[in-house]
Design a protein around this motif. Sequence first.
Motif, PDB file in Angstrom:
ATOM      1  N   THR A   3       0.829  -1.204   0.000  1.00  0.00           N
ATOM      2  CA  THR A   3       0.000   0.000   0.000  1.00  0.00           C
ATOM      3  C   THR A   3       0.862   1.252   0.000  1.00  0.00           C
ATOM      4  N   SER A   4       1.908   1.254   0.802  1.00  0.00           N
ATOM      5  CA  SER A   4       2.748   2.448   0.909  1.00  0.00           C
ATOM      6  C   SER A   4       3.462   2.744  -0.408  1.00  0.00           C
ATOM      7  N   GLU A  40       3.126   5.895  -2.988  1.00  0.00           N
ATOM      8  CA  GLU A  40       4.326   6.655  -3.356  1.00  0.00           C
ATOM      9  C   GLU A  40       4.444   6.830  -4.869  1.00  0.00           C
ATOM     10  N   ILE A  41       4.293   5.750  -5.640  1.00  0.00           N
ATOM     11  CA  ILE A  41       4.484   5.852  -7.085  1.00  0.00           C
ATOM     12  C   ILE A  41       3.312   6.535  -7.783  1.00  0.00           C
ATOM     13  N   ALA A  72      -1.453  11.599   0.261  1.00  0.00           N
ATOM     14  CA  ALA A  72      -1.837  10.391   0.996  1.00  0.00           C
ATOM     15  C   ALA A  72      -3.343  10.322   1.238  1.00  0.00           C
ATOM     16  N   GLU A  73      -3.953  11.457   1.563  1.00  0.00           N
ATOM     17  CA  GLU A  73      -5.386  11.456   1.863  1.00  0.00           C
ATOM     18  C   GLU A  73      -6.203  11.051   0.638  1.00  0.00           C
ATOM     19  N   ARG A  74      -5.829  11.595  -0.541  1.00  0.00           N
ATOM     20  CA  ARG A  74      -6.551  11.253  -1.770  1.00  0.00           C
ATOM     21  C   ARG A  74      -6.303   9.794  -2.162  1.00  0.00           C
ATOM     22  N   LEU A 108      -8.306   4.183  -2.625  1.00  0.00           N
ATOM     23  CA  LEU A 108      -8.210   2.774  -2.254  1.00  0.00           C
ATOM     24  C   LEU A 108      -9.490   2.290  -1.565  1.00  0.00           C
ATOM     25  N   ALA A 109     -10.059   3.133  -0.710  1.00  0.00           N
ATOM     26  CA  ALA A 109     -11.301   2.770  -0.029  1.00  0.00           C
ATOM     27  C   ALA A 109     -12.431   2.585  -1.044  1.00  0.00           C
TER      28      ALA A 109
END
Length: 374
Positions: free
Chosen positions: A288-289, A293-294, A299-301, A306-307
Amino acid sequence: ALPPAFILTPVVASLRDFLARPGVRHAFLTGPGGAGKTAALEYLASALRAENHLVVMVRLREIDMGDQLVVSIVRALLDQTPDQTDPLVFDALDRIRAQFQEQFTASQRFSRAAETLERIIQLVIERVGLKTRAYIFLDGLDEAYRSGDIVLAVEELAESLRATSLVVTSRESPIVDRLNERTAFDTFKLAPLTQAESADLIRRLLPERSLGEAALERLISRGDGSPLFLNLLATYFRDHDDIQLFEKSDWIRTVLDQFYSRFLQSDQAGMDARLLLSLLALFQPVSTSYLIEISGLPAERAHAALAKLSASSVVTSSENRVTFAHILLTEYHLENRLITHSIDVNAFQFGDEAAERDALLKENFMPPRDLHFI
């Protein structure tokens, strides 16, 4: 206990009984995409572990070469063993674990691989106090990157293992036919779910809904006996209360087109989710991280996207790992959302001067995974 989204069909029950008989037995579990092969393998692994047997499961889509397959199996075996409680005791299994931590790479070539595996399996069984049966589950032979090399490794293991059973899943293919001819595999073929099994699955997937006969029959008809698409249709029905848009003609494409249009709209969250799917298609499985990153997204978006994807049943995600929920979804995204036009291989020119002058070439060139063979 059966998982909520799993139906124990007669074929899977027969395979479970087959594996429980005395002696070493190898089996193929075949069927079309979405027939439930991976779910069946996970159920069998859970059932055998509950009976105190040793089971390891390897996803072949994550394997590039036959040697890497052996290493992955050994690592999965070692991951199931606890460390010694007595730090002064350093036995054979600890020595093997230390070797793998310090020396062995994903492409390490093994001599006498089956003999090595058998020895490690026996040591693991002695360490954890299990019964004497051991099983290696290999999921998705048709999805392996270099399937010919993997087939040779599976063939060698099937012929050489003396105390361990192999179970391999695959869509039907010439690869399976070849292994069937050359090795002692019994084949179990998953059929589409019956109407009664489909109804049972839908009720498991929608326990909070009181479905009328018309809605239930429509879901069963559109699902056409495929556990994967019954899952997707149930998710769509739960959120939209109707599946009138879906017809049986070209239903696989229609179902996924509707999923994309409903769940991945042209708003910011939808576009972010599409970006993550394209990256997944190229790099899965990925943490996930690293995916965040790529993607270059805040991070929030990225977490919001993902949700959204997890809610749509298109991906499976955890704190550490994200993948498409099924190979058919990967193939659909590649063919319909990422590669939107045919590629003429003959149009590529090696040694093109314009490419050689590209200032970014050194930074961005990615050698093929099999370059060292060339």
